[in-house]
Design a protein around this motif. Structure first.
Motif, PDB file in Angstrom:
ATOM      1  N   ALA A   8       9.585  13.624  35.589  1.00 13.65           N
ATOM      2  CA  ALA A   8      10.880  13.024  35.899  1.00 13.65           C
ATOM      3  C   ALA A   8      10.805  12.058  37.068  1.00 13.65           C
ATOM      4  O   ALA A   8      11.568  11.089  37.152  1.00 13.65           O
ATOM      5  CB  ALA A   8      11.889  14.124  36.183  1.00 13.65           C
ATOM      6  N   PRO A  11       8.412   6.389  37.215  1.00 12.21           N
ATOM      7  CA  PRO A  11       9.146   5.334  36.523  1.00 12.21           C
ATOM      8  C   PRO A  11       8.820   5.435  35.040  1.00 12.21           C
ATOM      9  O   PRO A  11       7.776   5.954  34.664  1.00 12.21           O
ATOM     10  CB  PRO A  11       8.600   4.050  37.134  1.00 12.21           C
ATOM     11  CG  PRO A  11       7.267   4.422  37.674  1.00 12.21           C
ATOM     12  CD  PRO A  11       7.370   5.846  38.089  1.00 12.21           C
ATOM     13  N   SER A  12       9.701   4.991  34.207  1.00 11.61           N
ATOM     14  CA  SER A  12       9.506   5.204  32.778  1.00 11.61           C
ATOM     15  C   SER A  12       8.201   4.553  32.324  1.00 11.61           C
ATOM     16  O   SER A  12       7.947   3.365  32.547  1.00 11.61           O
ATOM     17  CB  SER A  12      10.676   4.627  31.998  1.00 11.61           C
ATOM     18  OG  SER A  12      10.720   3.245  32.211  1.00 11.61           O
ATOM     19  N   GLU A  14       7.135   3.917  29.436  1.00 12.12           N
ATOM     20  CA  GLU A  14       7.176   3.015  28.278  1.00 12.12           C
ATOM     21  C   GLU A  14       7.117   1.559  28.716  1.00 12.12           C
ATOM     22  O   GLU A  14       6.717   0.686  27.959  1.00 12.12           O
ATOM     23  CB  GLU A  14       8.462   3.239  27.459  1.00 12.12           C
ATOM     24  CG  GLU A  14       8.531   4.570  26.724  1.00 12.12           C
ATOM     25  CD  GLU A  14       9.093   5.663  27.614  1.00 12.12           C
ATOM     26  OE1 GLU A  14      10.155   5.430  28.226  1.00 12.12           O
ATOM     27  OE2 GLU A  14       8.456   6.734  27.709  1.00 12.12           O
ATOM     28  N   GLN A  15       7.570   1.320  29.964  1.00  9.81           N
ATOM     29  CA  GLN A  15       7.605  -0.071  30.415  1.00  9.81           C
ATOM     30  C   GLN A  15       6.229  -0.618  30.743  1.00  9.81           C
ATOM     31  O   GLN A  15       6.039  -1.813  30.894  1.00  9.81           O
ATOM     32  CB  GLN A  15       8.516  -0.187  31.642  1.00  9.81           C
ATOM     33  CG  GLN A  15       9.997  -0.135  31.257  1.00  9.81           C
ATOM     34  CD  GLN A  15      10.887  -0.089  32.481  1.00  9.81           C
ATOM     35  OE1 GLN A  15      10.412  -0.324  33.589  1.00  9.81           O
ATOM     36  NE2 GLN A  15      12.158   0.226  32.278  1.00  9.81           N
TER      37      GLN A  15
END
Lengths: 357, 279
Positions: A8, A11-12, A14-15
């Motif tokens: 959590a 940072p995401s 996926e980016q």
């Protein structure tokens, strides 16, 4: 205090995109390389077109010129430490292109001239009733190809077992005579091929022990093949780790079983290479065969009875004739020889491949 | 209770509850063994007995001759150039270096597992397990059973049961080590020598091997060289401490039951070593 992984807090992911930072190039680098390639090329082309300097000399000038240009580009992009890099790279690329060009030109002349001779009769017929002036439509090299195969097979049957046995003696048995055996094997590899032919001629043929035949030719080839097989096999057996030998012995293996079931299988591809190099060493040799297997226009299958034609001897005979068709026949025979070598080596590689995957 | 009284009661307790110092007959024994490489003496006056169906750990710092010693026990030492020895090694009461002894037979009864995994690259996993039978000319019909049993013993069966026909080289280092242990077990040796068998293994594999060693010790005698003190404590009934002073050959400083060597060593150097103060 330690840190634990908490998805959590990140940072995401996926980016994130895949990049190859080590391949990033600056404009300065691209421009320097472009200039370093273009300028020497233009100078050479200019000299070629607008000056009286012979073309060959221009090519000789090109390499140092390219080295200098690449060196300049290297200084511009990487500083002083780039110079050695660029010089070595230019030299390596230049040398490999040079080698490639030579090999390709040999192959090209062989294929372009040999193809003129190739035809179904050329591959299937022998040369009975064929004189050097007979047109190309008649006669062929099948008898010589068969002869080469027989002679090489006989020599391999003799030299490969002896050669591998020699290598096993040197690396596995490690007897007291090893230094002497190695010395003689090394000396043997320096024997000129014509001497091998003379040896068989004087000791076996002139004394009446055997006829001028494929067998005699095979013996002469074996003399040449033996040191190559023995030395290469020795090198590859040496590469087999001692751990494997000790491991096999610790399982209650005899030394013979260790060699046959562990060491030789582990060196299998290398042993195949040794055999290939041995065949490659002899297959084009002409001099020993002129004295031992001779020539014969008819197809001979019996390796002991009669003289037999082989591809190298056929090339040798035809290429010196004052008739263009005979010369073309020689090129055709050379092409067959080359294709034969390629087939033999491919088959050997396939057989020597490790079965377990 | 005074110290003397305490010690007395400890001895009494030990006599009551523990195994006797010598379990059964001695299977393998080194007597006054000294070993040389060319003119360099690497081991001196080693006297060690290995009782039948026990595990003995050989501990000591690097270069003290443990591996050399273990290699003299199945006549692998003599394969190295410049090797020489004095003294004798008794296996079932007879000197294995006797003039009528065949090293091939000795090595068949006294197997060995090496520090570095050495599976045969030209053979499959299954072929490796059975290689000992093939190499020693043993005739056995129940090959499938042997493969399964030995691989289970070595703790590898579940990982390789579906790819027995694959090349041994594609296994990881730890798996390869368990494979060569299975290979050594397949010929059913009476003694198994292990030269740091777990030095290349992860903790889980190490534990599996240790379980295997304990299990095997019901039927065979095991001698294991190890640098891992906990391992010696976990697996070994007996321990021998080797040490080589500078420029001197290695010697056995102290030997005895593992509990004694680690719990109550008599020599100061043993005490220092097992407590990690040097070496």
């Amino acid at each position: 205090m330690t840190t634990t992984f908490d998805p959590a807090s990140l940072p995401s992911l996926e980016q994130q995109t895949k990049t190859r930072p080590w391949r990033q190039r600056t404009t300065k680098f691209d421009v320097s390389v472009a200039i370093a390639v273009a300028v020497p090329m233009m100078i050479v082309i200019g000299m070629f077109l607008f000056s009286d300097i012979p073309g060959a000399l221009v090519l000789v000038i090109y390499l140092p010129l390219q080295m200098f240009a690449s060196g300049c580009a290297a200084v511009a992009t990487k500083g002083k430490r780039g110079i050695l890099d660029s010089v070595i790279i230019v030299n390596a690329v230049g040398a490999s292109i040079f080698t490639f060009v030579i090999i390709f030109s040999v192959l090209w002349s062989l294929v372009s001239k040999g193809l003129k001779a190739l035809s179904i009769p050329f591959l299937t017929q022998n040369s009975t009733y064929i004189s050097p002036s007979t047109p190309l439509e008649y006669g062929g090299m099948a008898h010589a190809a068969l002869g080469t195969l027989i002679v090489v097979a006989i020599s391999a049957l003799i030299a490969v077992p002896i050669g591998i046995a020699t290598a096993i003696y040197i690396t596995e048995v490690r007897g007291k005579a090893v230094p002497y055996v190695r010395f003689f094997v090394q000396s043997m590899s320096g024997v000129p091929s014509v001497v091998a032919g003379l040896f068989i001629l004087t000791t076996l043929i002139l004394t009446g022990a055997i006829n001028t035949s494929a067998f005699a030719g095979g013996l002469a080839y074996a003399v040449l093949m033996l040191p190559t097989v023995a030395r290469t096999a020795e090198e590859v057996l040496r590469l087999v780790p001692d751990d494997l030998r000790t491991g096999a012995l610790a399982l209650g293996s005899t030394r013979a079983r260790t060699v046959l079931q562990v060491v030789l299988p582990a060196a299998k591809t290398g042993i195949v290479t040794a055999i290939i190099l041995g065949i490659a060493r002899v297959i084009g040799e002409t001099a020993p065969l002129l004295m031992t297997s001779g020539k014969n226009d008819a197809t001979v299958a019996n390796p002991f009875s009669d003289p037999i034609s082989t591809l190298p001897v056929s090339i040798f005979e035809n290429v010196a004739q004052p008739y263009p068709d005979a010369v073309t026949r020689a090129w055709g025979a050379a092409l067959i020889l080359m294709v034969l070598v390629a087939i033999l080596f491919t088959v050997a590689r396939l057989l020597g491949r490790n079965k377990i995957k | 209770m005074s110290t003397a009284e305490f010690e007395q009661s400890v001895v009494a307790l030990e006599q009551e509850f523990s195994v006797p110092a010598q379990q059964g007959p001695v299977e393998l024994e080194a007597r006054d063994l000294s070993v040389w490489f060319n003119s360099r003496k690497v081991l001196e006056g080693v006297n060690l007995a290995f009782p039948k169906n026990t595990v003995t750990a050989l501990i000591g710092p690097s270069g003290c001759g443990k591996s050399t010693f273990i290699r003299t026990l199945n006549r692998l030492h003599e394969l190295l150039p410049g090797a020489a020895l004095a003294g004798e090694v008794l296996y079932e009461g007879e000197d294995i270096y006797g003039p009528t002894k065949d090293p091939v037979h000795i090595r068949l009864s006294i197997g060995m597992v090496f520090q570095k995994p050495n599976p045969f690259p030209s053979m499959t996993i299954r072929g490796n397990v059975l290689s000992g039978l093939k190499l020693s000319g043993m005739k056995r019909s129940n090959h499938d059973e042997i493969v399964e049993q030995t691989l289970i013993s070595a703790g590898l069966w579940n990982e390789v049961k579906d790819r027995l026909g694959h090349a041994a080289g594609e296994l990881s280092g730890g798996q390869q080590q368990r494979l060569v242990i299975a290979r050594a077990l397949a010929v059913q040796p009476h003694v198994l020598l292990m030269d740091e068998p777990c030095s290349a293994l992860d903790p889980a594999s190490t534990l599996k091997i240790e379980e295997t060693i304990r299990e095997l010790s019901k039927d065979i005698t095991i001698v294991i060289v190890t640098h891992n003190m906990q391992q010696a404590v976990r697996v070994a009934d007996y321990t021998a401490f080797f040490l080589a002073a500078e420029n001197e050959p290695g010697r056995v400083i102290e030997q005895g039951r593992t509990t004694e060597i680690f719990g109550n060593p008599q020599d100061q150097r043993t005490l220092d070593y097992v407590n990690g103060r040097f070496g």
